[in-house]
Design an enzyme around this catalytic site. Structure first.
Site, PDB file in Angstrom:
ATOM      1  N   LYS A 125       0.816  -1.304   0.152  1.00 50.47           N
ATOM      2  CA  LYS A 125       0.019  -0.028  -0.099  1.00 50.47           C
ATOM      3  C   LYS A 125       0.874   1.191  -0.187  1.00 50.47           C
ATOM      4  O   LYS A 125       0.325   2.290  -0.552  1.00 50.47           O
ATOM      5  CB  LYS A 125      -0.927  -0.012   1.287  1.00 50.47           C
ATOM      6  CG  LYS A 125      -2.029  -1.100   0.900  1.00 50.47           C
ATOM      7  CD  LYS A 125      -3.384  -0.585   1.659  1.00 50.47           C
ATOM      8  CE  LYS A 125      -4.529  -1.535   1.346  1.00 50.47           C
ATOM      9  NZ  LYS A 125      -5.627  -1.085   1.984  1.00 50.47           N
ATOM     10  N   LYS A 206      -4.046  -8.607  -6.924  1.00 49.97           N
ATOM     11  CA  LYS A 206      -5.077  -9.389  -6.150  1.00 49.97           C
ATOM     12  C   LYS A 206      -6.275  -8.453  -6.448  1.00 49.97           C
ATOM     13  O   LYS A 206      -6.372  -7.224  -6.771  1.00 49.97           O
ATOM     14  CB  LYS A 206      -4.903  -9.206  -4.792  1.00 49.97           C
ATOM     15  CG  LYS A 206      -6.065  -9.536  -3.738  1.00 49.97           C
ATOM     16  CD  LYS A 206      -5.392  -9.238  -2.373  1.00 49.97           C
ATOM     17  CE  LYS A 206      -5.979  -7.700  -1.815  1.00 49.97           C
ATOM     18  NZ  LYS A 206      -6.975  -7.811  -1.029  1.00 49.97           N
ATOM     19  N   LYS A 209     -11.383  -3.967  -3.998  1.00 48.16           N
ATOM     20  CA  LYS A 209     -12.187  -2.898  -4.014  1.00 48.16           C
ATOM     21  C   LYS A 209     -11.332  -1.646  -4.436  1.00 48.16           C
ATOM     22  O   LYS A 209     -11.886  -0.892  -5.325  1.00 48.16           O
ATOM     23  CB  LYS A 209     -12.847  -2.542  -2.722  1.00 48.16           C
ATOM     24  CG  LYS A 209     -13.547  -3.693  -1.926  1.00 48.16           C
ATOM     25  CD  LYS A 209     -14.172  -3.179  -0.846  1.00 48.16           C
ATOM     26  CE  LYS A 209     -14.128  -4.246   0.280  1.00 48.16           C
ATOM     27  NZ  LYS A 209     -12.979  -4.244   1.035  1.00 48.16           N
TER      28      LYS A 209
HETATM   29  N1  AQP Z   1      -8.644 -10.745  -4.166  1.00 42.31           N
HETATM   30  C1  AQP Z   1      -9.234 -11.645  -3.017  1.00 42.31           C
HETATM   31  N2  AQP Z   1      -9.340 -12.926  -2.920  1.00 42.31           N
HETATM   32  C2  AQP Z   1      -9.699 -13.674  -1.775  1.00 42.31           C
HETATM   33  N3  AQP Z   1     -10.028 -13.103  -0.523  1.00 42.31           N
HETATM   34  C3  AQP Z   1      -9.770 -11.542  -0.658  1.00 42.31           C
HETATM   35  N4  AQP Z   1     -10.103 -10.783   0.494  1.00 42.31           N
HETATM   36  C4  AQP Z   1      -9.808  -9.464  -0.079  1.00 42.31           C
HETATM   37  N5  AQP Z   1      -9.617  -9.433  -1.297  1.00 42.31           N
HETATM   38  C5  AQP Z   1      -9.399 -10.997  -1.754  1.00 42.31           C
HETATM   39  C6  AQP Z   1     -10.678 -11.112   1.569  1.00 42.31           C
HETATM   40  O1  AQP Z   1     -11.521 -10.439   1.951  1.00 42.31           O
HETATM   41  C7  AQP Z   1     -11.838 -10.017   3.394  1.00 42.31           C
HETATM   42  C8  AQP Z   1     -12.140  -8.514   3.340  1.00 42.31           C
HETATM   43  O2  AQP Z   1     -10.935  -7.808   3.001  1.00 42.31           O
HETATM   44  P1  AQP Z   1     -11.030  -6.152   2.635  1.00 42.31           P
HETATM   45  O3  AQP Z   1     -11.892  -5.475   3.085  1.00 42.31           O
HETATM   46  O4  AQP Z   1      -9.615  -5.559   3.033  1.00 42.31           O
HETATM   47  O5  AQP Z   1     -10.778  -6.381   1.050  1.00 42.31           O
HETATM   48  P2  AQP Z   1     -10.062  -5.756  -0.174  1.00 42.31           P
HETATM   49  O6  AQP Z   1     -11.254  -5.889  -1.216  1.00 42.31           O
HETATM   50  O7  AQP Z   1      -8.719  -6.038  -0.196  1.00 42.31           O
HETATM   51  O8  AQP Z   1     -10.196  -4.281   0.290  1.00 42.31           O
HETATM   52  P3  AQP Z   1      -9.465  -2.841  -0.255  1.00 42.31           P
HETATM   53  O9  AQP Z   1     -10.220  -1.642   0.500  1.00 42.31           O
HETATM   54  O10 AQP Z   1      -9.408  -3.004  -1.844  1.00 42.31           O
HETATM   55  O11 AQP Z   1      -7.961  -3.059   0.493  1.00 42.31           O
HETATM   56  P4  AQP Z   1      -6.953  -3.357  -0.378  1.00 42.31           P
HETATM   57  O12 AQP Z   1      -6.652  -2.147  -1.330  1.00 42.31           O
HETATM   58  O13 AQP Z   1      -5.939  -3.384   0.638  1.00 42.31           O
HETATM   59  O14 AQP Z   1      -7.038  -4.619  -1.187  1.00 42.31           O
HETATM   60  C9  AQP Z   1     -10.257 -10.264   4.015  1.00 42.31           C
HETATM   61  O15 AQP Z   1     -10.511 -11.624   4.575  1.00 42.31           O
HETATM   62  C10 AQP Z   1      -9.580 -10.509   2.831  1.00 42.31           C
HETATM   63  O16 AQP Z   1      -8.572 -11.305   2.888  1.00 42.31           O
END
Ligand code: AQP
Length: 339
Positions: A125, A206, A209
């Site tokens: 990040k 990955k 969001k």
């Molecule tokens: N791509 C993914 N594949 C499998 N599991 C995932 N998780 C997130 N992305 C994947 C899991 O979902 C849960 C919630 O995580 P989060 O709210 O941090 O999700 P995110 O989409 O990663 O959020 P952001 O806001 O976009 O953050 P960044 O930018 O850090 O990725 C968790 O259990 C996570 O493991």
């Protein structure tokens, strides 16, 4: 759900506690579903399950305060629609329970800086948001540890990207128990066999969001197909007649979450033998995804039409979880010499 609710009426509930969270940082996507929410739903009977919309965590990246409440609401809708049954778990908003940040501060005082600097999410990040490498981003895992330890949770179902943070939480629990009197269990990460890491549709990072590379859990079938059709598969497979490798294909990884085993086998063999093209493989996946996602989307529509019910569930959960949080903080204060 009441803290004293029991699986068999009358008997005390001896099931361990489980905790997990999701950031209100954008549309809940199929990566969240495959890596986490699907498991959350499967585990509802086995654990006293506490789920949290972690708004404090979402503040560590750029966001618009004017839409925060709407994002929280939509995250609640998506999770309830996906199966977080208000009768069988708690779902609340992190900032409604101030003990989360209170415990985080205390844990900060036993956290070595070096340990935090090694966290992969922080490094990634920091690269992504060079202009905003804030202290919250650095100490994100400490707040996450507080979220989990506050409820003395023994299990934390997460996607692969969060496993390092759960290891860190175990470390902190151990440090606290050694430095003061033992209080916290060392929680275990529960990671699904398939879908623990879904890539974005570009097949690179990955699915996330905040990267805009996602398929929203509640998107319309048309929107989903528009995204799926051009999605990257095995990049070595240039022509329909080339054999492909399902093990390096993101679309196949998604099949593993939505398709029955026979169909997974069929498309894997078809791919290896060039018997099926990528578009046909995607069409089959789309069909299977709709079987799961259609009812979720329909439930979400009904929930959106009943916002008071959704908010009522969040508030009631916060009320009940706060009682548990207060009890833990009493124990923490006593052990750490605070009043
Ligand atoms: N791509 C993914 N594949 C499998 N599991 C995932 N998780 C997130 N992305 C994947 C899991 O979902 C849960 C919630 O995580 P989060 O709210 O941090 O999700 P995110 O989409 O990663 O959020 P952001 O806001 O976009 O953050 P960044 O930018 O850090 O990725 C968790 O259990 C996570 O493991």
């Amino acid at each position: 759900m009441q803290a004293s609710d029991t699986p068999a009426a009358g008997a005390p509930d001896a099931r361990p506690f489980l905790f997990s969270g999701i950031q209100p940082s954008g549309d809940v996507h199929i990566g969240n579903y495959c890596g986490a929410i699907r498991n959350w739903v499967h585990l509802l009977d086995r654990y006293r399950s506490i789920y949290c919309i972690v708004d404090y965590h979402a503040m560590t990246s750029e966001y618009d305060p004017a839409i925060m409440q709407e994002r929280i609401f939509q995250a609640a809708v998506a999770n309830i629609a996906a199966g977080l049954d208000p009768e069988r778990c708690w779902l609340f908003v992190q900032s409604q329970i101030p003990e989360h940040t209170e415990l985080a501060w205390i844990l900060n005082t036993i956290t070595p800086m070096g340990l935090l600097g090694r966290m992969t999410q922080f490094k990634e990040k920091s690269r992504r948001q060079e202009e905003n490498i804030n202290v919250g981003l650095f100490s994100y895992p400490v707040l996450q540890a507080a979220d989990i330890l506050l409820y003395r949770a023994e299990a934390v179902p997460v996607g692969e990207d969060q496993v390092q943070h759960i290891e860190f939480t175990r470390d902190l629990a151990r440090k606290f128990n050694l430095r003061f009197e033992p209080l916290f269990p060392e929680p275990e990460a529960i990671v699904p066999k398939s879908g623990a890491r879904i890539l974005g549709l570009d097949g690179k990072a990955k699915m996330s969001k905040s990267l805009g590379n996602h398929v929203g859990l509640l998107e319309s079938p048309e929107q989903i197909w528009e995204k799926l059709r051009p999605a990257v598969t095995d990049e070595n497979r240039k022509r329909r007649s080339d054999p492909g490798n399902p093990l390096i294909c993101n679309i196949y990884t998604i099949h593993e979450c939505f398709s029955p085993p026979e169909l997974q086998e069929e498309v894997a063999t078809g791919c290896r033998e060039a018997g099926i093209g990528c578009i046909d493989c995607k069409k089959k996946l789309f069909e299977q995804m709709m079987r799961t996602l259609d009812p979720i989307r329909e439930r979400a529509e009904s929930l959106r039409a009943a916002p008071d019910e959704v908010r009522g569930f969040l508030e009631q959960s916060a009320l009940e979880c706060r009682r548990m949080a207060t009890a833990t903080m009493g124990e923490v204060r006593r052990r750490t010499g605070l009043r």
